[in-house]
Design an enzyme around this catalytic site. Structure first.
Site, PDB file in Angstrom:
ATOM      1  N   GLY A   7       5.748 -22.085  10.015  1.00 13.38           N
ATOM      2  CA  GLY A   7       6.899 -22.798  10.558  1.00 13.38           C
ATOM      3  C   GLY A   7       7.884 -21.842  11.196  1.00 13.38           C
TER       4      GLY A   7
ATOM      5  CE  LYS B 271       4.204 -17.919  15.418  1.00 15.07           C
ATOM      6  NZ  LYS B 271       5.128 -16.758  15.251  1.00 15.07           N
TER       7      LYS B 271
ATOM      8  CE  LYS C 287       3.795 -18.309  10.993  1.00 16.64           C
ATOM      9  NZ  LYS C 287       5.131 -18.530  11.600  1.00 16.64           N
TER      10      LYS C 287
ATOM     11  NE  ARG D 195      -3.834  -1.924   2.626  1.00 17.43           N
ATOM     12  CZ  ARG D 195      -5.026  -1.896   2.023  1.00 17.43           C
ATOM     13  NH1 ARG D 195      -5.334  -0.874   1.233  1.00 17.43           N
ATOM     14  NH2 ARG D 195      -5.893  -2.875   2.193  1.00 17.43           N
TER      15      ARG D 195
ATOM     16  CB  SER E 108       9.681 -13.481  18.179  1.00 14.51           C
ATOM     17  OG  SER E 108       8.295 -13.391  18.463  1.00 14.51           O
TER      18      SER E 108
ATOM     19  CG  ASP F  45       6.324 -20.617  14.225  1.00 10.64           C
ATOM     20  OD1 ASP F  45       7.327 -19.905  14.387  1.00 10.64           O
ATOM     21  OD2 ASP F  45       5.366 -20.266  13.512  1.00 10.64           O
TER      22      ASP F  45
ATOM     23  CB  THR G  85       7.907 -17.179  18.287  1.00  9.47           C
ATOM     24  OG1 THR G  85       7.105 -18.265  18.759  1.00  9.47           O
ATOM     25  CG2 THR G  85       7.864 -17.164  16.790  1.00  9.47           C
TER      26      THR G  85
END
Length: 333
Positions: A140, A195, A112, A39, A258, A248, A252
């Site tokens: 993943g 997660k 996610k 955008r 993360s 994952d 994280t």
């Protein structure tokens, strides 16, 4: 799909952030031509200059990636679409893309989360808005910077049709990106979404100085909650034990790379949260807590994270509540 030969697809990437740019580079390395939609005109201009300093500073973008702020241009003639927009804005982006979406091409979810307002998994949003396009998910243990640099990474590509999942996994794989396939789409989505909530919890534990033992216990018990909710949604246990679940979660919950861990870390340290990068686990925590309560699933860590983020309780109060819960055997369902 549009029938291009196996030498390369035309891949549209919707999202010009760190993960979208990294996946666009991965698709180039896999031999595909890539058009990336963003955008922000400044991001588009930067990518055209061979960089994306706002999201991937110091990483050169190789020639061959087209960037545009026009959805129609990005989607024109696409054989596959990677949806890399944040979960909470996916519905709006897909609605805008619908008039331009090539019929029948797979939509691969690369964000996610769970939609906060409806509790819908992202695949359900695709199926609602674009019922003629098959849906898949890529998930993943993977940091955008690692993928962008071409460091060895393994992920899973899931679709209800195992043949589609295997085809996508084969086409996306490159020298340092190994893609496994799965037909457990729901399991892959649930692992990727939840997660993030536990990564916030892990960061908060670290930031509050509660120690490595507490962090290990939180991650382990968090995985138990992930399995409980995943099972309720019909996810297979082996999927949750794999790359998109346990893999994952381990990544994280252990690194400030993360965004969710970094958000929790700042929370635990009492630092200002305004201006931090988007942490998808924040909206996911509230809807995950509502889902668990509505289905009578025991998920005390998710409930605690949601309450902390809502300002209902402090981290110290959450720890006290968790530590004084009634004792049970470790393997209780």
């Amino acid at each position: 799909m549009n029938g291009r030969d196996s030498a390369g697809w035309r891949v549209a990437v919707l999202g010009g952030g760190a993960w979208g740019t990294a996946l666009a580079l991965a698709m180039l390395h896999a031999g595909h031509s890539v058009r990336l939609f963003a955008r922000d005109e400044e991001t588009v201009a930067s990518i055209r200059r061979g960089e994306n300093p706002r999201y991937l500073p110091g990483i050169a973008i190789e020639p061959g990636m087209e960037a545009t702020s026009d959805l129609g241009t990005a989607l024109d003639g696409a054989d596959c679409v990677l949806a890399v927009t944040p979960a909470q804005s996916l519905r709006a982006v897909l609605a805008g893309a619908k008039p331009h979406m090539p019929r029948g091409v797979p939509i691969v979810l690369c964000a996610k989360g769970i939609e906060r307002d409806t509790g819908a998994l992202l695949s359900a949003i695709v199926e609602e808005i674009l019922p003629e396009n098959p849906v898949a998910a890529l998930s993943g243990p993977s940091f955008a910077t690692d993928v962008a640099k071409g460091l060895p990474t393994a992920v899973v590509v899931a679709a209800r049709d195992n043949g589609l999942a295997a085809n996508l996994a084969a086409r996306f794989s490159a020298q340092n990106l190994r893609c496994y396939s799965s037909d457990d789409l729901i399991g892959v989505e649930i692992g990727g979404a939840l997660k993030n909530v536990f990564a916030i919890a892990a960061g908060a534990v670290s930031g509050a100085g509660l120690g490595a033992s507490a962090q290990a216990a939180m991650v382990t018990r968090g995985f138990v909650e992930l399995r409980r909710i995943g099972t309720a949604f019909g996810a297979r246990p082996e999927t949750l034990m794999g790359l998109s679940g346990l893999g994952d979660l381990m990544l994280t919950c252990s690194s400030a790379q993360s965004r969710n861990f970094a958000y929790g870390l700042a929370l635990g340290q009492g630092k200002p949260l305004a201006g931090l990068p988007l942490a998808e686990g924040v909206p996911t925590a509230s809807i995950a807590a509502r889902i668990a309560a509505g289905r009578d699933i025991d998920a005390p860590i998710i409930a605690a994270v949601s309450a902390i983020l809502d300002g209902t309780i402090t981290i110290s109060q959450a720890v006290s509540t968790l530590m004084t819960r009634p004792l049970k055997t470790e393997t209780d369902a």
